[in-house]
Design a protein around this motif. Structure first.
Motif, PDB file in Angstrom:
ATOM      1  N   GLY A 172       0.782  -1.219   0.000  1.00 37.17           N
ATOM      2  CA  GLY A 172       0.000   0.000   0.000  1.00 37.17           C
ATOM      3  C   GLY A 172       0.816   1.272   0.000  1.00 37.17           C
ATOM      4  O   GLY A 172       0.253   2.367   0.141  1.00 37.17           O
ATOM      5  N   ALA A 173       2.121   1.169  -0.167  1.00 37.43           N
ATOM      6  CA  ALA A 173       2.977   2.363  -0.149  1.00 37.43           C
ATOM      7  C   ALA A 173       2.816   3.146  -1.447  1.00 37.43           C
ATOM      8  O   ALA A 173       2.731   2.571  -2.530  1.00 37.43           O
ATOM      9  CB  ALA A 173       4.438   1.964   0.046  1.00 37.43           C
ATOM     10  N   SER A 174       2.779   4.463  -1.340  1.00 36.18           N
ATOM     11  CA  SER A 174       2.733   5.320  -2.528  1.00 36.18           C
ATOM     12  C   SER A 174       4.090   5.292  -3.222  1.00 36.18           C
ATOM     13  O   SER A 174       5.079   4.791  -2.673  1.00 36.18           O
ATOM     14  CB  SER A 174       2.392   6.756  -2.123  1.00 36.18           C
ATOM     15  N   TYR A 175       4.154   5.870  -4.431  1.00 32.45           N
ATOM     16  CA  TYR A 175       5.438   5.896  -5.125  1.00 32.45           C
ATOM     17  C   TYR A 175       6.447   6.775  -4.391  1.00 32.45           C
ATOM     18  O   TYR A 175       7.650   6.466  -4.373  1.00 32.45           O
ATOM     19  CB  TYR A 175       5.258   6.359  -6.569  1.00 32.45           C
ATOM     20  N   LEU A 176       5.981   7.839  -3.758  1.00 32.59           N
ATOM     21  CA  LEU A 176       6.909   8.654  -2.971  1.00 32.59           C
ATOM     22  C   LEU A 176       7.440   7.875  -1.773  1.00 32.59           C
ATOM     23  O   LEU A 176       8.637   7.952  -1.449  1.00 32.59           O
ATOM     24  CB  LEU A 176       6.219   9.938  -2.509  1.00 32.59           C
ATOM     25  N   GLN A 177       6.577   7.122  -1.106  1.00 30.19           N
ATOM     26  CA  GLN A 177       7.045   6.285  -0.005  1.00 30.19           C
ATOM     27  C   GLN A 177       8.024   5.226  -0.501  1.00 30.19           C
ATOM     28  O   GLN A 177       9.005   4.903   0.169  1.00 30.19           O
ATOM     29  CB  GLN A 177       5.851   5.622   0.690  1.00 30.19           C
ATOM     30  N   ARG A 178       7.787   4.708  -1.691  1.00 33.66           N
ATOM     31  CA  ARG A 178       8.683   3.692  -2.260  1.00 33.66           C
ATOM     32  C   ARG A 178      10.047   4.277  -2.600  1.00 33.66           C
ATOM     33  O   ARG A 178      11.073   3.616  -2.420  1.00 33.66           O
ATOM     34  CB  ARG A 178       8.025   3.053  -3.483  1.00 33.66           C
ATOM     35  N   TYR A 179      10.058   5.522  -3.081  1.00 35.22           N
ATOM     36  CA  TYR A 179      11.346   6.171  -3.319  1.00 35.22           C
ATOM     37  C   TYR A 179      12.098   6.371  -2.009  1.00 35.22           C
ATOM     38  O   TYR A 179      13.327   6.204  -1.955  1.00 35.22           O
ATOM     39  CB  TYR A 179      11.147   7.513  -4.024  1.00 35.22           C
ATOM     40  N   ASP A 180      11.382   6.732  -0.956  1.00 36.64           N
ATOM     41  CA  ASP A 180      12.016   6.901   0.343  1.00 36.64           C
ATOM     42  C   ASP A 180      12.578   5.571   0.837  1.00 36.64           C
ATOM     43  O   ASP A 180      13.723   5.500   1.320  1.00 36.64           O
ATOM     44  CB  ASP A 180      11.011   7.464   1.344  1.00 36.64           C
ATOM     45  N   LEU A 181      11.797   4.507   0.710  1.00 31.66           N
ATOM     46  CA  LEU A 181      12.276   3.181   1.099  1.00 31.66           C
ATOM     47  C   LEU A 181      13.479   2.763   0.262  1.00 31.66           C
ATOM     48  O   LEU A 181      14.447   2.185   0.780  1.00 31.66           O
ATOM     49  CB  LEU A 181      11.148   2.154   0.949  1.00 31.66           C
ATOM     50  N   LEU A 182      13.424   3.054  -1.035  1.00 30.61           N
ATOM     51  CA  LEU A 182      14.551   2.740  -1.909  1.00 30.61           C
ATOM     52  C   LEU A 182      15.819   3.418  -1.401  1.00 30.61           C
ATOM     53  O   LEU A 182      16.870   2.775  -1.258  1.00 30.61           O
ATOM     54  CB  LEU A 182      14.253   3.190  -3.343  1.00 30.61           C
ATOM     55  N   CYS A 183      15.735   4.720  -1.122  1.00 31.19           N
ATOM     56  CA  CYS A 183      16.914   5.459  -0.664  1.00 31.19           C
ATOM     57  C   CYS A 183      17.426   4.922   0.671  1.00 31.19           C
ATOM     58  O   CYS A 183      18.642   4.796   0.877  1.00 31.19           O
ATOM     59  CB  CYS A 183      16.596   6.944  -0.560  1.00 31.19           C
ATOM     60  N   GLN A 184      16.510   4.603   1.583  1.00 28.86           N
ATOM     61  CA  GLN A 184      16.933   4.038   2.865  1.00 28.86           C
ATOM     62  C   GLN A 184      17.696   2.730   2.664  1.00 28.86           C
ATOM     63  O   GLN A 184      18.745   2.503   3.277  1.00 28.86           O
ATOM     64  CB  GLN A 184      15.719   3.795   3.761  1.00 28.86           C
ATOM     65  N   LYS A 185      17.171   1.896   1.789  1.00 31.17           N
ATOM     66  CA  LYS A 185      17.808   0.592   1.559  1.00 31.17           C
ATOM     67  C   LYS A 185      19.131   0.742   0.810  1.00 31.17           C
ATOM     68  O   LYS A 185      20.084  -0.021   1.056  1.00 31.17           O
ATOM     69  CB  LYS A 185      16.839  -0.326   0.790  1.00 31.17           C
ATOM     70  N   LEU A 186      19.219   1.721  -0.091  1.00 28.98           N
ATOM     71  CA  LEU A 186      20.481   1.966  -0.790  1.00 28.98           C
ATOM     72  C   LEU A 186      21.574   2.361   0.200  1.00 28.98           C
ATOM     73  O   LEU A 186      22.739   1.978   0.038  1.00 28.98           O
ATOM     74  CB  LEU A 186      20.306   3.074  -1.828  1.00 28.98           C
ATOM     75  N   ILE A 187      21.192   3.125   1.235  1.00 30.01           N
ATOM     76  CA  ILE A 187      22.157   3.523   2.260  1.00 30.01           C
ATOM     77  C   ILE A 187      22.481   2.344   3.176  1.00 30.01           C
ATOM     78  O   ILE A 187      23.650   2.063   3.471  1.00 30.01           O
ATOM     79  CB  ILE A 187      21.608   4.704   3.083  1.00 30.01           C
ATOM     80  N   GLN A 188      21.452   1.645   3.637  1.00 30.04           N
ATOM     81  CA  GLN A 188      21.656   0.528   4.554  1.00 30.04           C
ATOM     82  C   GLN A 188      22.530  -0.563   3.938  1.00 30.04           C
ATOM     83  O   GLN A 188      23.335  -1.192   4.632  1.00 30.04           O
ATOM     84  CB  GLN A 188      20.308  -0.053   4.975  1.00 30.04           C
ATOM     85  N   GLU A 189      22.384  -0.793   2.659  1.00 27.80           N
ATOM     86  CA  GLU A 189      23.173  -1.810   1.963  1.00 27.80           C
ATOM     87  C   GLU A 189      24.512  -1.274   1.466  1.00 27.80           C
ATOM     88  O   GLU A 189      25.239  -1.966   0.760  1.00 27.80           O
ATOM     89  CB  GLU A 189      22.369  -2.380   0.792  1.00 27.80           C
ATOM     90  N   GLN A 190      24.818  -0.023   1.831  1.00 25.61           N
ATOM     91  CA  GLN A 190      26.074   0.627   1.486  1.00 25.61           C
ATOM     92  C   GLN A 190      26.301   0.695  -0.029  1.00 25.61           C
ATOM     93  O   GLN A 190      27.434   0.656  -0.506  1.00 25.61           O
ATOM     94  CB  GLN A 190      27.254  -0.069   2.175  1.00 25.61           C
TER      95      GLN A 190
END
Length: 246
Positions: A180-198
């Motif tokens: 149920g995440a919006s595309y903006l929420q998905r971009y935020d999740l993407l960025c968080q995961k890009l950082i977390q995974e270094q």
């Protein structure tokens, strides 16, 4: 030495105004020339929409970095060697005394095709980072400390980017945070995961409505992916480089 954030808030608002203003100017120019592109493409073919953010990043380098850092922003000088492909074109490179200090990508997305574009941006960001760090590991940039790899994204705020999205995965369930995440929420999740995974030293997404051409209004979506976090992280890396070479 304290890092200098160069009054990024005001410059960010000016960058947002320039983003929307440049898009509209490109669209009008297309119409007047009689060669209008289809849909939103009429607003992006000028290729200057993120230049305000590029200027902000340049200010951070000049305020915090080595005085004689080599800053590259012209297309002919923006390629780096890859591992899975010969070269990759970036938006900004910083080199000092033969070391790659930073490589930055600037991206944007304006509707209406948020679904396809989100998937394309995601695959591109992951692939670019994996290629970059593998090339670094294999000595493509010489023996040096890890450079800063940055990814900054501006997304249009609109009903399509803010509304919940349904997904179908008939064989296995998707991760709970995406439901149920919006595309903006998905971009935020993407960025968080890009950082977390270094995969990136810092990845940021901000959003803005088209009406921000008048106000420069923009919004962050989490502290990890905020513009302030991006600018602070980048400025800290540049300042640390300057201190290392003193």
């Amino acid at each position: 030495m304290a890092i200098d954030l160069v009054g990024y808030e005001l410059k960010a608002r000016q960058s947002v105004q320039a983003f929307w203003g440049n898009r509209e100017a490109a669209r009008i120019k297309q119409i007047e020339s009689g060669r209008q592109d289809q849909g939103e493409r009429a607003s992006v073919t000028a290729g200057k929409n993120m230049d305000g953010f590029l200027a902000l990043i340049l200010d951070v380098i000049r305020a915090n970095g080595p005085e004689k850092a080599e800053i590259y922003q012209q297309r002919a000088a923006l390629t780096l060697p890859g591992f899975f492909r010969p070269t990759k074109l970036w938006d900004l490179l910083v080199i000092y005394k033969g070391e790659l200090i930073a490589a930055v990508e600037l991206k944007s997305q304006v509707g209406p095709s948020f679904g396809n574009n989100f998937n394309n941006r995601t695959e591109e960001a992951i692939g670019t980072a994996h290629d970059f760090w593998t090339a670094y590991r294999e000595g493509a940039f010489g023996q040096q400390p890890r450079p800063f790899a940055g990814w900054l994204m501006l997304v249009e705020e609109s009903p399509k980017s803010l509304s919940p999205v349904r997904d179908k995965s008939p064989h296995f369930p998707i991760f709970e945070e995406f439901k149920g995440a919006s595309y903006l929420q998905r971009y935020d999740l993407l960025c968080q995961k890009l950082i977390q995974e270094q995969l990136y030293s810092c990845a940021s997404v901000i959003s803005s409505p088209k009406s921000a051409v008048e106000t420069g209004e923009y919004h962050d979506h989490s502290s990890m992916t905020s513009l302030k976090t991006f600018i602070s992280s980048f400025a800290g890396h540049i300042a640390a480089t300057a201190a290392r070479f003193e």
